[in-house]
Design an enzyme around this catalytic site. Sequence first.
Site, PDB file in Angstrom:
ATOM      1  N   CYS A 215       0.800  -1.337  -0.152  1.00 29.59           N
ATOM      2  CA  CYS A 215      -0.055   0.099   0.160  1.00 29.59           C
ATOM      3  C   CYS A 215       0.593   1.192   0.070  1.00 29.59           C
ATOM      4  O   CYS A 215       0.819   2.169  -1.013  1.00 29.59           O
ATOM      5  CB  CYS A 215      -1.004   0.033   1.249  1.00 29.59           C
ATOM      6  SG  CYS A 215      -1.939  -1.341   1.223  1.00 29.59           S
TER       7      CYS A 215
HETATM    8  N1  SAJ Z   1       7.222   2.351   8.391  1.00 23.41           N
HETATM    9  C1  SAJ Z   1       8.056   3.275   8.762  1.00 23.41           C
HETATM   10  N2  SAJ Z   1       7.899   4.060   9.779  1.00 23.41           N
HETATM   11  C2  SAJ Z   1       6.513   4.245  10.347  1.00 23.41           C
HETATM   12  C3  SAJ Z   1       5.802   3.617   9.852  1.00 23.41           C
HETATM   13  C4  SAJ Z   1       5.686   2.639   8.988  1.00 23.41           C
HETATM   14  O1  SAJ Z   1       9.044   2.851   8.363  1.00 23.41           O
HETATM   15  O2  SAJ Z   1       6.420   5.230  11.101  1.00 23.41           O
HETATM   16  C5  SAJ Z   1       7.116   1.302   7.411  1.00 23.41           C
HETATM   17  C6  SAJ Z   1       6.936   0.098   7.831  1.00 23.41           C
HETATM   18  O3  SAJ Z   1       8.071  -0.734   8.332  1.00 23.41           O
HETATM   19  C7  SAJ Z   1       6.322  -0.758   6.322  1.00 23.41           C
HETATM   20  C8  SAJ Z   1       5.795   0.554   5.571  1.00 23.41           C
HETATM   21  O4  SAJ Z   1       6.265   1.688   6.192  1.00 23.41           O
HETATM   22  O5  SAJ Z   1       7.525  -0.965   5.516  1.00 23.41           O
HETATM   23  C9  SAJ Z   1       4.141   0.516   5.712  1.00 23.41           C
HETATM   24  O6  SAJ Z   1       3.985   0.610   7.080  1.00 23.41           O
HETATM   25  P1  SAJ Z   1       2.311   0.403   7.579  1.00 23.41           P
HETATM   26  O7  SAJ Z   1       2.359   0.585   9.031  1.00 23.41           O
HETATM   27  O8  SAJ Z   1       1.659   1.545   6.793  1.00 23.41           O
HETATM   28  O9  SAJ Z   1       1.779  -0.868   6.975  1.00 23.41           O
HETATM   29  P2  SAJ Z   1       0.919  -1.566   6.019  1.00 23.41           P
HETATM   30  O10 SAJ Z   1       1.262  -0.752   5.121  1.00 23.41           O
HETATM   31  O11 SAJ Z   1       1.050  -2.989   6.146  1.00 23.41           O
HETATM   32  O12 SAJ Z   1      -0.671  -1.120   6.539  1.00 23.41           O
HETATM   33  C10 SAJ Z   1      -1.066  -0.156   6.370  1.00 23.41           C
HETATM   34  C11 SAJ Z   1      -1.792   0.367   7.279  1.00 23.41           C
HETATM   35  N3  SAJ Z   1      -1.231   0.759   8.538  1.00 23.41           N
HETATM   36  C12 SAJ Z   1      -1.522   1.496   9.565  1.00 23.41           C
HETATM   37  O13 SAJ Z   1      -2.551   2.016   9.475  1.00 23.41           O
HETATM   38  C13 SAJ Z   1      -0.660   1.532  10.482  1.00 23.41           C
HETATM   39  C14 SAJ Z   1      -2.745   1.714   6.644  1.00 23.41           C
HETATM   40  O14 SAJ Z   1      -1.715   2.344   6.275  1.00 23.41           O
HETATM   41  C15 SAJ Z   1      -3.421   1.048   5.582  1.00 23.41           C
HETATM   42  O15 SAJ Z   1      -4.834   0.830   6.199  1.00 23.41           O
HETATM   43  C16 SAJ Z   1      -3.013  -0.432   4.917  1.00 23.41           C
HETATM   44  O16 SAJ Z   1      -1.869  -0.433   4.994  1.00 23.41           O
HETATM   45  C17 SAJ Z   1      -3.444  -0.516   3.854  1.00 23.41           C
HETATM   46  O17 SAJ Z   1      -4.099  -1.531   3.285  1.00 23.41           O
HETATM   47  O18 SAJ Z   1      -3.557   0.441   2.935  1.00 23.41           O
END
Ligand code: SAJ
Length: 434
Positions: A275
Amino acid sequence: MSDAQTEFLSRLSTNTATVAVIGQGYVGLPLAMEVVRGGFNCIGIDVSQGKVDGLNAGRSHIIDVTDAEVQAALATGRYRATADYSQVSEADVVSICVPTPLRKTRDPDVSYIQASIDSMIEHLKRPSLVVLESTTYPGTTDEIIADRFREHGYELDKDIFVAFSPERVDPGNEKYGLKNTPKVVGGVTSLSTELITAFYSRVVDHVHPVQSAREAEMVKLLENTFRAVNIALVNELAMMCDRMDIDIWDVIEAAGTKPFGFMKFTPGPGIGGHCIPLDPTYLSWKAKSYGFYNRFIELATDINGNMPRFVVQKLLRVLNEHGKALKGANVLMLGMAYKPNINDLRESPALDIWQLLETEWGANLSYHDSYITSVPRFSATSTSLSPETLKATDVVIITTNHSDVDYQLVIDNAPLVLDARNAISGNHPNVVTL
Ligand code: SAJ
Protein backbone atom coordinates in the site's frame (compact mmCIF):
# COMPACT_ATOMS: atom_id res chain seq x y z
CA MET A 1 -37.93 4.23 -4.13
CA SER A 2 -39.62 1.72 -6.42
CA ASP A 3 -40.99 -1.52 -5.00
CA ALA A 4 -38.06 -3.43 -6.51
CA GLN A 5 -35.54 -1.05 -4.91
CA THR A 6 -37.34 -1.28 -1.57
CA GLU A 7 -37.33 -5.06 -1.74
CA PHE A 8 -33.60 -5.06 -2.59
CA LEU A 9 -32.87 -2.72 0.32
CA SER A 10 -34.76 -5.01 2.68
CA ARG A 11 -32.70 -8.01 1.53
CA LEU A 12 -29.50 -6.10 2.34
CA SER A 13 -30.88 -5.03 5.69
CA THR A 14 -32.13 -8.40 6.86
CA ASN A 15 -29.28 -10.83 6.06
CA THR A 16 -31.34 -12.62 3.42
CA ALA A 17 -28.90 -11.47 0.77
CA THR A 18 -26.04 -13.52 -0.63
CA VAL A 19 -22.63 -11.87 -0.89
CA ALA A 20 -19.84 -12.81 -3.29
CA VAL A 21 -16.35 -11.65 -2.32
CA ILE A 22 -13.99 -11.58 -5.30
CA GLY A 23 -10.46 -12.32 -4.12
CA GLN A 24 -9.80 -14.30 -0.92
CA GLY A 25 -6.54 -12.61 0.01
CA TYR A 26 -5.54 -10.45 2.99
CA VAL A 27 -8.53 -8.12 2.26
CA GLY A 28 -11.15 -10.47 0.82
CA LEU A 29 -10.87 -13.35 3.29
CA PRO A 30 -11.29 -11.26 6.47
CA LEU A 31 -14.26 -9.56 4.74
CA ALA A 32 -15.82 -12.93 3.83
CA MET A 33 -15.46 -14.12 7.44
CA GLU A 34 -17.08 -10.94 8.78
CA VAL A 35 -19.91 -11.15 6.22
CA VAL A 36 -20.66 -14.70 7.40
CA ARG A 37 -20.55 -13.57 11.03
CA GLY A 38 -22.95 -10.78 10.00
CA GLY A 39 -25.45 -13.51 9.07
CA PHE A 40 -25.18 -13.42 5.27
CA ASN A 41 -24.52 -16.25 2.84
CA CYS A 42 -21.04 -15.77 1.37
CA ILE A 43 -19.31 -17.16 -1.71
CA GLY A 44 -15.56 -16.54 -1.69
CA ILE A 45 -14.36 -16.42 -5.31
CA ASP A 46 -10.65 -16.70 -6.09
CA VAL A 47 -8.69 -17.54 -9.23
CA SER A 48 -6.34 -19.78 -7.23
CA GLN A 49 -7.78 -23.29 -7.06
CA GLY A 50 -5.15 -24.10 -4.42
CA LYS A 51 -6.42 -21.34 -2.12
CA VAL A 52 -10.03 -22.40 -2.82
CA ASP A 53 -9.31 -26.03 -1.96
CA GLY A 54 -7.45 -25.02 1.20
CA LEU A 55 -10.33 -22.80 2.35
CA ASN A 56 -12.95 -25.48 1.68
CA ALA A 57 -10.75 -27.85 3.73
CA GLY A 58 -10.79 -25.34 6.63
CA ARG A 59 -7.28 -23.92 6.14
CA SER A 60 -6.43 -20.22 6.07
CA HIS A 61 -3.53 -18.84 4.00
CA ILE A 62 -3.82 -15.38 5.63
CA ILE A 63 -1.94 -14.47 8.83
CA ASP A 64 -4.91 -12.46 10.19
CA VAL A 65 -7.47 -15.27 9.71
CA THR A 66 -7.13 -18.50 11.68
CA ASP A 67 -8.01 -21.98 10.45
CA ALA A 68 -10.61 -22.07 13.25
CA GLU A 69 -12.34 -18.99 11.79
CA VAL A 70 -12.52 -20.61 8.36
CA GLN A 71 -13.82 -23.84 9.89
CA ALA A 72 -16.44 -21.93 11.87
CA ALA A 73 -17.59 -20.15 8.70
CA LEU A 74 -17.83 -23.46 6.84
CA ALA A 75 -19.75 -24.99 9.77
CA THR A 76 -22.48 -22.34 9.43
CA GLY A 77 -23.20 -23.71 5.98
CA ARG A 78 -23.21 -20.09 4.74
CA TYR A 79 -19.62 -19.96 3.38
CA ARG A 80 -17.96 -21.68 0.48
CA ALA A 81 -14.99 -20.88 -1.70
CA THR A 82 -14.92 -21.42 -5.45
CA ALA A 83 -12.85 -20.62 -8.53
CA ASP A 84 -16.01 -20.60 -10.65
CA TYR A 85 -16.91 -16.99 -11.40
CA SER A 86 -20.36 -17.94 -12.74
CA GLN A 87 -21.46 -18.60 -9.14
CA VAL A 88 -21.56 -14.82 -8.78
CA SER A 89 -25.02 -15.26 -10.33
CA GLU A 90 -26.31 -16.23 -6.86
CA ALA A 91 -25.10 -12.99 -5.27
CA ASP A 92 -27.04 -9.83 -4.45
CA VAL A 93 -23.84 -8.05 -3.37
CA VAL A 94 -20.43 -8.44 -5.02
CA SER A 95 -17.38 -7.07 -3.24
CA ILE A 96 -14.22 -6.77 -5.36
CA CYS A 97 -11.00 -7.26 -3.37
CA VAL A 98 -8.35 -7.74 -6.05
CA PRO A 99 -4.80 -6.34 -6.34
CA THR A 100 -4.17 -2.87 -7.72
CA PRO A 101 -0.39 -2.86 -8.31
CA LEU A 102 1.73 -0.44 -10.31
CA ARG A 103 3.09 -1.28 -13.75
CA LYS A 104 6.84 -1.15 -14.41
CA THR A 105 6.19 2.36 -15.78
CA ARG A 106 4.77 3.23 -12.32
CA ASP A 107 1.30 3.96 -13.63
CA PRO A 108 -1.72 2.17 -12.12
CA ASP A 109 -2.50 -1.38 -13.16
CA VAL A 110 -6.30 -1.78 -12.91
CA SER A 111 -6.29 -4.90 -15.07
CA TYR A 112 -7.34 -7.13 -12.14
CA ILE A 113 -10.41 -4.96 -11.57
CA GLN A 114 -11.24 -5.03 -15.28
CA ALA A 115 -10.77 -8.80 -15.40
CA SER A 116 -13.14 -9.31 -12.47
CA ILE A 117 -15.81 -7.13 -14.12
CA ASP A 118 -15.38 -8.99 -17.43
CA SER A 119 -15.77 -12.33 -15.59
CA MET A 120 -18.96 -11.35 -13.78
CA ILE A 121 -20.78 -9.07 -16.22
CA GLU A 122 -22.58 -11.93 -18.01
CA HIS A 123 -23.64 -13.65 -14.79
CA LEU A 124 -24.84 -10.94 -12.42
CA LYS A 125 -28.36 -10.98 -11.03
CA ARG A 126 -30.46 -7.85 -11.57
CA PRO A 127 -30.45 -5.91 -9.36
CA SER A 128 -27.02 -6.36 -7.81
CA LEU A 129 -24.84 -4.12 -5.69
CA VAL A 130 -21.16 -4.08 -6.75
CA VAL A 131 -18.64 -2.55 -4.35
CA LEU A 132 -14.92 -2.07 -5.06
CA GLU A 133 -12.60 -2.33 -2.03
CA SER A 134 -9.22 -2.25 -3.74
CA THR A 135 -7.24 0.96 -3.31
CA THR A 136 -7.28 2.98 -6.52
CA TYR A 137 -7.34 6.48 -8.01
CA PRO A 138 -10.45 8.70 -7.85
CA GLY A 139 -12.72 7.91 -10.80
CA THR A 140 -11.95 4.18 -11.11
CA THR A 141 -15.34 3.04 -9.77
CA ASP A 142 -17.24 5.41 -12.07
CA GLU A 143 -15.09 4.88 -15.17
CA ILE A 144 -14.16 1.21 -14.98
CA ILE A 145 -17.14 -0.28 -13.21
CA ALA A 146 -20.30 1.87 -13.54
CA ASP A 147 -19.60 2.94 -17.14
CA ARG A 148 -18.74 -0.66 -18.09
CA PHE A 149 -22.08 -1.92 -16.78
CA ARG A 150 -23.96 0.92 -18.48
CA GLU A 151 -22.30 0.07 -21.81
CA HIS A 152 -23.40 -3.53 -21.26
CA GLY A 153 -27.07 -2.57 -20.97
CA TYR A 154 -27.37 -2.35 -17.17
CA GLU A 155 -29.42 0.59 -15.91
CA LEU A 156 -27.94 2.33 -12.87
CA ASP A 157 -30.24 2.37 -9.82
CA LYS A 158 -32.39 -0.31 -11.41
CA ASP A 159 -30.26 -3.24 -12.60
CA ILE A 160 -27.04 -2.28 -10.88
CA PHE A 161 -25.88 -0.24 -7.88
CA VAL A 162 -22.18 0.63 -7.68
CA ALA A 163 -20.06 1.90 -4.77
CA PHE A 164 -16.52 2.15 -3.40
CA SER A 165 -15.43 1.28 0.13
CA PRO A 166 -11.70 1.49 0.88
CA GLU A 167 -10.16 -1.50 2.63
CA ARG A 168 -8.44 -0.48 5.87
CA VAL A 169 -6.73 -3.74 6.70
CA ASP A 170 -3.58 -3.32 8.80
CA PRO A 171 -1.92 -6.76 8.53
CA GLY A 172 -0.83 -8.03 11.94
CA ASN A 173 -2.87 -5.44 13.85
CA GLU A 174 -4.44 -7.36 16.74
CA LYS A 175 -6.44 -4.40 18.05
CA TYR A 176 -8.22 -3.18 14.92
CA GLY A 177 -9.85 -5.49 12.43
CA LEU A 178 -12.59 -5.11 9.85
CA LYS A 179 -15.49 -5.06 12.35
CA ASN A 180 -14.20 -2.34 14.69
CA THR A 181 -12.59 -0.11 12.03
CA PRO A 182 -15.06 2.51 10.71
CA LYS A 183 -16.01 1.70 7.10
CA VAL A 184 -16.10 4.60 4.63
CA VAL A 185 -18.58 4.10 1.77
CA GLY A 186 -19.49 6.15 -1.30
CA GLY A 187 -21.84 5.29 -4.19
CA VAL A 188 -21.83 6.42 -7.81
CA THR A 189 -25.43 7.47 -7.06
CA SER A 190 -27.05 8.51 -3.79
CA LEU A 191 -29.19 5.37 -3.85
CA SER A 192 -26.05 3.25 -4.22
CA THR A 193 -24.66 5.03 -1.16
CA GLU A 194 -27.87 4.26 0.77
CA LEU A 195 -27.74 0.57 -0.18
CA ILE A 196 -24.02 0.09 0.59
CA THR A 197 -24.56 1.83 3.93
CA ALA A 198 -27.43 -0.54 4.76
CA PHE A 199 -25.34 -3.56 3.81
CA TYR A 200 -22.17 -2.66 5.72
CA SER A 201 -24.23 -1.60 8.76
CA ARG A 202 -24.98 -5.32 9.16
CA VAL A 203 -21.28 -6.25 8.95
CA VAL A 204 -19.20 -3.59 10.79
CA ASP A 205 -19.71 -1.49 13.90
CA HIS A 206 -19.63 1.92 12.19
CA VAL A 207 -20.27 3.02 8.60
CA HIS A 208 -19.27 6.49 7.39
CA PRO A 209 -20.97 7.45 4.10
CA VAL A 210 -19.45 10.16 1.89
CA GLN A 211 -21.03 11.92 -1.07
CA SER A 212 -19.58 9.87 -3.91
CA ALA A 213 -17.38 6.94 -4.90
CA ARG A 214 -14.69 9.41 -5.94
CA GLU A 215 -14.61 10.91 -2.47
CA ALA A 216 -14.36 7.44 -0.92
CA GLU A 217 -11.45 6.61 -3.25
CA MET A 218 -9.74 9.86 -2.25
CA VAL A 219 -10.21 9.16 1.49
CA LYS A 220 -8.01 6.07 1.26
CA LEU A 221 -5.35 7.86 -0.78
CA LEU A 222 -5.26 10.70 1.76
CA GLU A 223 -4.77 8.16 4.56
CA ASN A 224 -1.88 6.42 2.89
CA THR A 225 -0.28 9.54 1.42
CA PHE A 226 -0.38 11.01 4.92
CA ARG A 227 1.63 8.01 6.13
CA ALA A 228 4.10 7.98 3.25
CA VAL A 229 4.84 11.72 3.58
CA ASN A 230 5.30 11.59 7.35
CA ILE A 231 7.50 8.53 7.15
CA ALA A 232 9.58 10.36 4.54
CA LEU A 233 9.81 13.35 6.89
CA VAL A 234 11.35 11.31 9.70
CA ASN A 235 13.55 9.45 7.24
CA GLU A 236 14.95 12.75 5.97
CA LEU A 237 15.43 13.95 9.57
CA ALA A 238 17.25 10.68 10.30
CA MET A 239 19.72 11.40 7.49
CA MET A 240 20.05 15.00 8.69
CA CYS A 241 20.69 13.92 12.31
CA ASP A 242 23.22 11.36 11.12
CA ARG A 243 25.13 14.22 9.53
CA MET A 244 24.72 16.41 12.61
CA ASP A 245 25.55 13.61 15.07
CA ILE A 246 22.19 13.89 16.84
CA ASP A 247 20.30 10.79 18.05
CA ILE A 248 17.09 10.92 15.98
CA TRP A 249 15.47 8.16 18.05
CA ASP A 250 15.97 10.17 21.24
CA VAL A 251 14.49 13.21 19.51
CA ILE A 252 11.41 11.36 18.24
CA GLU A 253 10.86 9.71 21.62
CA ALA A 254 10.93 13.11 23.28
CA ALA A 255 8.69 14.73 20.66
CA GLY A 256 6.27 11.88 21.23
CA THR A 257 5.73 13.07 24.80
CA LYS A 258 3.72 15.98 23.40
CA PRO A 259 0.12 14.95 24.15
CA PHE A 260 -1.32 16.98 21.26
CA GLY A 261 -0.35 18.22 17.82
CA PHE A 262 2.22 15.53 17.13
CA MET A 263 1.96 12.00 15.70
CA LYS A 264 4.96 9.70 16.06
CA PHE A 265 6.51 8.10 13.00
CA THR A 266 9.85 6.30 13.02
CA PRO A 267 12.66 6.18 10.47
CA GLY A 268 13.71 2.89 8.97
CA PRO A 269 15.43 1.18 6.04
CA GLY A 270 12.58 2.22 3.71
CA ILE A 271 8.91 1.37 3.28
CA GLY A 272 7.37 -1.88 2.15
CA GLY A 273 4.00 -3.51 1.77
CA HIS A 274 1.40 -3.40 -0.94
CA CYS A 275 0.00 0.00 0.00
CA ILE A 276 2.21 2.77 1.29
CA PRO A 277 4.87 2.50 -1.41
CA LEU A 278 2.25 2.36 -4.17
CA ASP A 279 -0.99 4.13 -3.27
CA PRO A 280 0.29 7.73 -3.26
CA THR A 281 1.57 7.18 -6.80
CA TYR A 282 -1.99 6.32 -7.86
CA LEU A 283 -3.03 9.76 -6.66
CA SER A 284 -0.16 11.71 -8.24
CA TRP A 285 -0.69 9.85 -11.50
CA LYS A 286 -4.39 10.81 -11.66
CA ALA A 287 -3.74 14.40 -10.55
CA LYS A 288 -1.30 14.81 -13.45
CA SER A 289 -4.13 14.04 -15.87
CA TYR A 290 -5.74 17.22 -14.48
CA GLY A 291 -2.50 19.12 -14.96
CA PHE A 292 -1.82 19.10 -11.20
CA TYR A 293 1.73 18.13 -10.21
CA ASN A 294 1.88 16.95 -6.58
CA ARG A 295 5.34 17.55 -5.11
CA PHE A 296 4.85 15.96 -1.67
CA ILE A 297 4.20 12.49 -3.10
CA GLU A 298 7.13 12.58 -5.52
CA LEU A 299 9.44 13.87 -2.78
CA ALA A 300 8.24 11.25 -0.27
CA THR A 301 8.63 8.47 -2.84
CA ASP A 302 12.18 9.66 -3.56
CA ILE A 303 13.24 9.91 0.10
CA ASN A 304 11.64 6.63 1.19
CA GLY A 305 12.99 4.85 -1.87
CA ASN A 306 16.50 6.09 -1.09
CA MET A 307 16.63 4.72 2.45
CA PRO A 308 18.09 1.31 1.47
CA ARG A 309 21.05 3.14 -0.08
CA PHE A 310 21.40 5.26 3.04
CA VAL A 311 21.56 2.10 5.18
CA VAL A 312 24.28 0.65 2.93
CA GLN A 313 26.26 3.89 3.08
CA LYS A 314 25.98 3.88 6.87
CA LEU A 315 27.10 0.23 6.94
CA LEU A 316 30.16 1.11 4.85
CA ARG A 317 31.12 3.80 7.36
CA VAL A 318 30.54 1.62 10.40
CA LEU A 319 32.61 -1.28 9.03
CA ASN A 320 35.33 1.13 7.95
CA GLU A 321 35.53 2.53 11.49
CA HIS A 322 36.25 -1.05 12.58
CA GLY A 323 38.91 -1.50 9.90
CA LYS A 324 36.73 -3.77 7.81
CA ALA A 325 35.68 -3.64 4.16
CA LEU A 326 32.15 -4.43 3.01
CA LYS A 327 33.47 -6.57 0.16
CA GLY A 328 33.64 -10.13 1.41
CA ALA A 329 32.16 -9.17 4.79
CA ASN A 330 29.79 -11.68 6.44
CA VAL A 331 26.54 -9.72 6.79
CA LEU A 332 23.53 -11.22 8.59
CA MET A 333 20.23 -9.44 7.92
CA LEU A 334 17.85 -9.74 10.85
CA GLY A 335 14.27 -9.58 9.48
CA MET A 336 13.26 -9.68 5.80
CA ALA A 337 9.49 -9.02 6.11
CA TYR A 338 8.39 -5.44 5.32
CA LYS A 339 7.25 -4.82 8.89
CA PRO A 340 7.37 -6.60 12.26
CA ASN A 341 5.54 -9.81 13.13
CA ILE A 342 4.11 -10.63 9.70
CA ASN A 343 5.25 -12.96 6.93
CA ASP A 344 4.95 -10.59 3.97
CA LEU A 345 7.93 -9.78 1.76
CA ARG A 346 6.15 -7.50 -0.72
CA GLU A 347 8.20 -4.38 -1.54
CA SER A 348 10.27 -5.06 1.59
CA PRO A 349 13.23 -2.65 1.83
CA ALA A 350 15.29 -5.58 3.14
CA LEU A 351 15.15 -7.00 -0.39
CA ASP A 352 16.62 -3.77 -1.80
CA ILE A 353 19.38 -3.78 0.82
CA TRP A 354 20.23 -7.41 0.05
CA GLN A 355 20.33 -6.63 -3.69
CA LEU A 356 22.67 -3.65 -3.15
CA LEU A 357 25.00 -5.50 -0.77
CA GLU A 358 25.22 -8.53 -3.06
CA THR A 359 25.53 -6.89 -6.48
CA GLU A 360 27.27 -3.56 -5.74
CA TRP A 361 29.45 -4.49 -2.74
CA GLY A 362 30.12 -8.22 -2.88
CA ALA A 363 29.15 -8.96 0.72
CA ASN A 364 28.51 -12.54 1.93
CA LEU A 365 24.85 -12.44 2.90
CA SER A 366 22.62 -14.50 5.16
CA TYR A 367 19.41 -13.71 7.02
CA HIS A 368 17.27 -14.76 9.93
CA ASP A 369 13.48 -14.32 9.89
CA SER A 370 11.22 -16.86 11.58
CA TYR A 371 8.26 -15.57 9.53
CA ILE A 372 10.04 -15.91 6.18
CA THR A 373 11.54 -19.38 5.80
CA SER A 374 12.95 -18.70 2.33
CA VAL A 375 13.59 -15.87 -0.12
CA PRO A 376 13.50 -17.51 -3.58
CA ARG A 377 14.68 -14.32 -5.31
CA PHE A 378 18.08 -14.75 -3.65
CA SER A 379 17.96 -18.55 -3.27
CA ALA A 380 18.30 -17.97 0.46
CA THR A 381 16.76 -19.66 3.49
CA SER A 382 16.51 -18.36 7.03
CA THR A 383 19.54 -19.29 9.17
CA SER A 384 19.28 -20.13 12.87
CA LEU A 385 20.04 -17.37 15.34
CA SER A 386 22.72 -18.86 17.63
CA PRO A 387 25.89 -17.62 19.33
CA GLU A 388 27.85 -19.43 16.61
CA THR A 389 26.04 -17.87 13.65
CA LEU A 390 26.22 -14.44 15.27
CA LYS A 391 29.91 -14.74 16.14
CA ALA A 392 30.64 -15.77 12.52
CA THR A 393 29.37 -12.44 11.21
CA ASP A 394 31.25 -9.22 10.65
CA VAL A 395 28.02 -7.26 11.11
CA VAL A 396 24.31 -7.83 11.77
CA ILE A 397 21.76 -5.40 10.26
CA ILE A 398 18.39 -5.24 12.02
CA THR A 399 16.11 -4.53 9.05
CA THR A 400 12.81 -5.68 10.62
CA ASN A 401 12.21 -5.62 14.37
CA HIS A 402 10.24 -8.82 14.88
CA SER A 403 9.23 -9.34 18.53
CA ASP A 404 10.33 -12.99 18.57
CA VAL A 405 14.05 -12.21 18.33
CA ASP A 406 16.33 -12.56 21.41
CA TYR A 407 18.07 -9.21 21.02
CA GLN A 408 20.21 -9.82 24.11
CA LEU A 409 21.67 -12.85 22.32
CA VAL A 410 22.47 -10.56 19.39
CA ILE A 411 24.10 -7.93 21.63
CA ASP A 412 26.15 -10.58 23.46
CA ASN A 413 27.44 -12.40 20.38
CA ALA A 414 27.47 -10.18 17.30
CA PRO A 415 30.75 -8.24 16.91
CA LEU A 416 28.85 -5.35 15.34
CA VAL A 417 25.15 -4.44 14.92
CA LEU A 418 23.60 -1.76 12.69
CA ASP A 419 20.14 -1.30 14.17
CA ALA A 420 17.97 0.25 11.42
CA ARG A 421 14.77 -0.12 13.49
CA ASN A 422 15.82 0.95 17.00
CA ALA A 423 14.98 -2.59 18.11
CA ILE A 424 17.71 -2.53 20.75
CA SER A 425 17.33 -0.09 23.61
CA GLY A 426 20.16 1.35 25.66
CA ASN A 427 23.77 2.01 24.64
CA HIS A 428 26.02 -0.90 23.68
CA PRO A 429 29.57 -0.49 22.32
CA ASN A 430 28.90 -2.87 19.44
CA VAL A 431 25.48 -1.43 18.46
CA VAL A 432 25.02 1.54 16.12
CA THR A 433 21.56 2.91 15.34
CA LEU A 434 20.49 4.36 12.01
N1 SAJ B 1 7.03 2.42 8.39
C1 SAJ B 1 8.11 3.22 8.77
N2 SAJ B 1 7.92 4.15 9.74
C2 SAJ B 1 6.70 4.34 10.35
C3 SAJ B 1 5.62 3.52 9.93
C4 SAJ B 1 5.80 2.57 8.96
O1 SAJ B 1 9.21 3.08 8.25
O2 SAJ B 1 6.59 5.20 11.22
C5 SAJ B 1 7.21 1.43 7.33
C6 SAJ B 1 6.86 0.02 7.78
O3 SAJ B 1 7.99 -0.61 8.32
C7 SAJ B 1 6.42 -0.63 6.47
C8 SAJ B 1 5.79 0.53 5.69
O4 SAJ B 1 6.30 1.73 6.28
O5 SAJ B 1 7.53 -1.11 5.76
C9 SAJ B 1 4.25 0.51 5.73
O6 SAJ B 1 3.91 0.51 7.09
P1 SAJ B 1 2.36 0.47 7.56
O7 SAJ B 1 2.36 0.48 9.05
O8 SAJ B 1 1.58 1.52 6.89
O9 SAJ B 1 1.96 -0.99 7.13
P2 SAJ B 1 0.90 -1.60 6.08
O10 SAJ B 1 1.16 -1.03 4.74
O11 SAJ B 1 0.89 -3.06 6.24
O12 SAJ B 1 -0.52 -1.19 6.64
C10 SAJ B 1 -1.06 -0.09 6.18
C11 SAJ B 1 -1.99 0.40 7.27
N3 SAJ B 1 -1.18 0.69 8.44
C12 SAJ B 1 -1.58 1.42 9.47
O13 SAJ B 1 -2.61 2.04 9.44
C13 SAJ B 1 -0.71 1.42 10.68
C14 SAJ B 1 -2.66 1.51 6.64
O14 SAJ B 1 -1.71 2.44 6.18
C15 SAJ B 1 -3.57 0.95 5.57
O15 SAJ B 1 -4.81 0.70 6.20
C16 SAJ B 1 -3.09 -0.36 4.99
O16 SAJ B 1 -1.72 -0.39 4.95
C17 SAJ B 1 -3.61 -0.49 3.57
O17 SAJ B 1 -3.99 -1.59 3.22
O18 SAJ B 1 -3.63 0.51 2.87
